[in-house]
Design an enzyme around this catalytic site. Structure first.
Site, PDB file in Angstrom:
ATOM      1  N   LYS A  37       0.875  -1.189   0.000  1.00 27.06           N
ATOM      2  CA  LYS A  37       0.000   0.000   0.000  1.00 27.06           C
ATOM      3  C   LYS A  37       0.908   1.233   0.000  1.00 27.06           C
ATOM      4  CE  LYS A  37      -1.820   2.908   1.864  1.00 27.06           C
ATOM      5  NZ  LYS A  37      -1.567   4.313   1.458  1.00 27.06           N
ATOM      6  N   VAL A  85      -7.693   2.630   3.924  1.00 26.75           N
ATOM      7  CA  VAL A  85      -7.319   1.438   3.155  1.00 26.75           C
ATOM      8  C   VAL A  85      -6.062   0.796   3.761  1.00 26.75           C
ATOM      9  CG1 VAL A  85      -6.570   0.643   0.867  1.00 26.75           C
ATOM     10  CG2 VAL A  85      -8.513   2.193   1.092  1.00 26.75           C
ATOM     11  N   GLY A  86      -5.129   1.621   4.193  1.00 26.25           N
ATOM     12  CA  GLY A  86      -3.973   1.091   4.927  1.00 26.25           C
ATOM     13  C   GLY A  86      -4.400   0.534   6.268  1.00 26.25           C
ATOM     14  N   GLU A 139       9.418   1.264  11.115  1.00 27.55           N
ATOM     15  CA  GLU A 139      10.465   2.288  11.043  1.00 27.55           C
ATOM     16  C   GLU A 139       9.754   3.627  11.105  1.00 27.55           C
ATOM     17  OE1 GLU A 139      13.474   1.657  11.321  1.00 27.55           O
ATOM     18  OE2 GLU A 139      13.424  -0.490  10.876  1.00 27.55           O
ATOM     19  N   CYS A 170      14.041  10.537   7.575  1.00 27.71           N
ATOM     20  CA  CYS A 170      13.825  10.208   8.994  1.00 27.71           C
ATOM     21  C   CYS A 170      15.139  10.132   9.762  1.00 27.71           C
ATOM     22  CB  CYS A 170      13.043   8.909   9.123  1.00 27.71           C
ATOM     23  SG  CYS A 170      13.779   7.546   8.234  1.00 27.71           S
ATOM     24  N   GLU A 221       9.635  16.200  14.870  1.00 30.94           N
ATOM     25  CA  GLU A 221      10.280  15.965  13.583  1.00 30.94           C
ATOM     26  C   GLU A 221       9.788  17.030  12.597  1.00 30.94           C
ATOM     27  OE1 GLU A 221       9.347  12.172  11.720  1.00 30.94           O
ATOM     28  OE2 GLU A 221      11.427  12.043  11.053  1.00 30.94           O
TER      29      GLU A 221
HETATM   30  P1  ADP Z   1       2.829  11.266   6.637  1.00 34.73           P
HETATM   31  O1  ADP Z   1       2.138  11.740   7.887  1.00 34.73           O
HETATM   32  O2  ADP Z   1       4.181  11.781   6.517  1.00 34.73           O
HETATM   33  O3  ADP Z   1       2.016  11.397   5.391  1.00 34.73           O
HETATM   34  P2  ADP Z   1       2.113   8.632   7.373  1.00 34.73           P
HETATM   35  O4  ADP Z   1       2.866   7.921   8.417  1.00 34.73           O
HETATM   36  O5  ADP Z   1       0.763   9.164   7.737  1.00 34.73           O
HETATM   37  O6  ADP Z   1       3.046   9.741   6.820  1.00 34.73           O
HETATM   38  O7  ADP Z   1       1.888   7.741   6.104  1.00 34.73           O
HETATM   39  C1  ADP Z   1       2.715   6.679   5.748  1.00 34.73           C
HETATM   40  C2  ADP Z   1       1.837   5.585   5.167  1.00 34.73           C
HETATM   41  O8  ADP Z   1       0.899   5.167   6.151  1.00 34.73           O
HETATM   42  C3  ADP Z   1       1.030   5.987   3.958  1.00 34.73           C
HETATM   43  O9  ADP Z   1       1.063   4.912   3.029  1.00 34.73           O
HETATM   44  C4  ADP Z   1      -0.358   6.174   4.514  1.00 34.73           C
HETATM   45  O10 ADP Z   1      -1.372   5.947   3.568  1.00 34.73           O
HETATM   46  C5  ADP Z   1      -0.405   5.106   5.570  1.00 34.73           C
HETATM   47  N1  ADP Z   1      -1.399   5.308   6.629  1.00 34.73           N
HETATM   48  C6  ADP Z   1      -1.880   6.476   7.122  1.00 34.73           C
HETATM   49  N2  ADP Z   1      -2.740   6.259   8.136  1.00 34.73           N
HETATM   50  C7  ADP Z   1      -2.798   4.914   8.314  1.00 34.73           C
HETATM   51  C8  ADP Z   1      -3.489   4.039   9.229  1.00 34.73           C
HETATM   52  N3  ADP Z   1      -4.295   4.517  10.176  1.00 34.73           N
HETATM   53  N4  ADP Z   1      -3.276   2.721   9.130  1.00 34.73           N
HETATM   54  C9  ADP Z   1      -2.439   2.213   8.198  1.00 34.73           C
HETATM   55  N5  ADP Z   1      -1.761   2.983   7.310  1.00 34.73           N
HETATM   56  C10 ADP Z   1      -1.935   4.302   7.355  1.00 34.73           C
END
Ligand code: ADP
Length: 501
Positions: free
Chosen positions: A196, A233-234, A272, A306, A405
């Site tokens: 994803k 979706v994640g 990570e 990071c 950060e």
């Molecule tokens: P940023 O805040 O820098 O955009 P994130 O950590 O939110 O970074 O996003 C990294 C990844 O995690 C992306 O692929 C995002 O779609 C996914 N993501 C965001 N929220 C969730 C969640 N609640 N569960 C799983 N994956 C998520």
């Protein structure tokens, strides 16, 4: 004009922008989202919409997980090491052939300057080959000999087995690199995968899906890519009971959400997360070497890294000297259009990220920091999400800018008087990803490195990071390792078998 929904490389416009595939890979089929929805991809250097990606749904994710589950449970992927090597070498060769296309997509999505794309294109392609070879040679069955037990001697065998279905969730800062780092060792170890990619960089994932589908023998369901504009979706991937493991790179906040979602089914997680690394500059350090390098590292990825040592700790005796050297490098840093050779810092990835960076800089000034250079939008770059390389001095180690950060081309500088104080400031963080020490006396620098509560440390610019060495964070920077033998073993569990002599 498109070919099978894919813009061909010659259609890149005169600025180099190239749109990626607008389809996902689910169960061996390149396809659009269930409802046909798509979302826009914006080139951060022009602020223009340059194409679309499939806006996958929770239902699409469910189909991808089902396919990966089937491929793991019923297919021969997990049992056929030679075939896995064959397929991943095919992937390597195909990525080599698509290298310039992948590079253009990366620059288009991320705004990464063409001059510094090597670590984001050549490195991951090389790593596909590395894992194919490493995995082929790995000892999956180990005889640990006879062990005394109350019932007499027992031979014990260790069998390293794939974990199962691995969900890989990746961020946008180094998208192709992390798509490879999170999926290829998992595949080589015999797992099946659902990737994803991040919302801002869907094409670095969908292109991988296209290459796998069109140019490798990887069976249907073994590798799936679901792009989406929705965090849910994640979240669905990390909560799905059919998934055995989540590998994730991204923010600590999202890492916490993934851990919580994984808890009901006690999924293995490899995380990570964020960092706020400190760079302790010792009195005897070669500042003329260390400071320009520190400033450069803060700017080349627009600070979107990071591991960046973004908190510079200078001994009071050399404080203004160090600040002067950092400022000189930042004021002369080549910021501009990522397609122009020689430019080393492009834009931030999106408007919201730049707002966040500028807001944090403002908070630092409000908390009493001295703005030495930068702090705003470059006057000559009104279009594109550019940020000036920014140096803040006299930063209070407890202030927001020293604790959060930033993910921008920003360094904070704080003075210290003793080694103990420097170590205490460095360790004053919820994070524990990396750190850096500069000093002429390497033994002393090493002793300081040993006191840092982090997963990795660089001494005098010598990188800790590479495919052959474990990389992981402590504290709220993560769980587990990537790279090295340890990183490969994350995608395997050990079955211990007791048996007759
Ligand atoms: P940023 O805040 O820098 O955009 P994130 O950590 O939110 O970074 O996003 C990294 C990844 O995690 C992306 O692929 C995002 O779609 C996914 N993501 C965001 N929220 C969730 C969640 N609640 N569960 C799983 N994956 C998520």
């Amino acid at each position: 004009m498109t070919v099978k929904g894919v813009l061909v490389a010659s259609e890149a416009n005169e600025t180099g922008v190239l749109a990626g595939d607008d389809r996902m890979l689910i169960d061996g089929e390149l396809q659009h989202a269930a409802g046909g929805a798509a979302f826009e991809v914006i080139h951060p250097a022009s602020e223009q919409v340059v194409g679309r990606a499939a806006d996958g749904t929770v239902e699409d994710m469910g189909r991808a997980v089902a396919a990966a589950r089937r491929a793991f449970d019923d297919g021969s992927w997990s049992a056929d090491l030679e075939f896995r090597k064959h397929c991943l070498m095919q992937l390597h060769d195909a990525m080599e052939r698509s290298k310039e296309r992948l590079r253009r997509i990366l620059i288009t999505e991320v705004g990464c300057p063409v001059t510094v794309t090597g670590s984001q294109i050549e490195s991951p392609i090389h790593e596909v080959k590395h894992w194919a070879e490493f995995g082929a040679d790995f000892e999956y069955l180990r005889d640990t000999g006879l062990h005394d037990t109350p019932l007499g001697p027992a031979r014990r065998m260790l069998r390293y087995e794939p974990v199962g279905v691995v969900g890989a969730i990746t961020p946008w800062n180094v998208p192709l690199y992390l798509n490879i780092a999170e999926t290829v060792p998992a595949l080589m170890a015999g797992n099946t995968v659902v990737l994803k990619p991040a919302q801002l960089t869907p094409w670095s994932g969908s292109e991988l899906g296209r290459i796998v589908a069109e140019e490798t023998d990887i069976p249907a369901g073994v590798f799936n890519v679901v792009t989406s504009n929705a965090n849910e979706v994640g979240a669905a991937l990390s909560a799905d009971p059919r998934v055995d493991m989540i590998t994730f790179t991204g923010s600590t906040a999202t890492g916490r959400a993934i851990l919580a979602a994984a808890a009901p089914t006690v999924k293995k997680t490899l995380l990570e997360l964020g960092g706020k690394s400190a760079h302790i500059v010792l009195e005897d350090a070669d500042l003329n070497a260390a400071m320009p390098l520190a400033a450069m590292m803060a700017c080349v990825m627009s600070g979107q890294s990071c591991v960046l040592p973004s908190r510079i700790l200078l001994p009071r005796s050399r404080y203004e000297e160090g600040i002067g050297l950092l400022a000189t490098m930042m004021q002369n840093f080549p910021v501009g259009d990522p397609w122009t050779p020689g430019v080393m810092q492009g834009p931030q990835i999106c408007a919201a990220q730049r707002e966040k960076v500028l807001g944090l800089i403002a908070s630092g000034v409000a908390d009493g920091a001295r703005l030495v250079t930068g702090g705003g939008i470059p006057a000559n770059l009104p279009v594109g999400y550019y940020t000036e390389p920014t140096l803040l001095a006299d930063v209070d180690p407890n202030s927001r800018i020293a604790q959060e950060e930033i993910f921008g081309p920003v360094l904070t500088v704080t003075p210290y008087d003793t080694d103990d104080e420097a170590v205490a400031i460095a360790n004053n963080s919820i994070y524990g990803l990396s750190g850096e020490v500069s000093g002429a006396d390497v033994d002393r620098a090493f002793a300081i490195a040993a006191r840092l509560r982090t997963g990795n440390v660089t001494i005098n610019g010598k990188s800790h990071f590479g495919i052959d060495s474990p990389f992981g964070g402590t504290g709220q920077s993560g769980l587990g390792y990537r790279n090295g033998t340890h990183g490969y073993q994350e995608y395997l569990h050990i079955k211990t078998i007791g048996m007759p002599e």
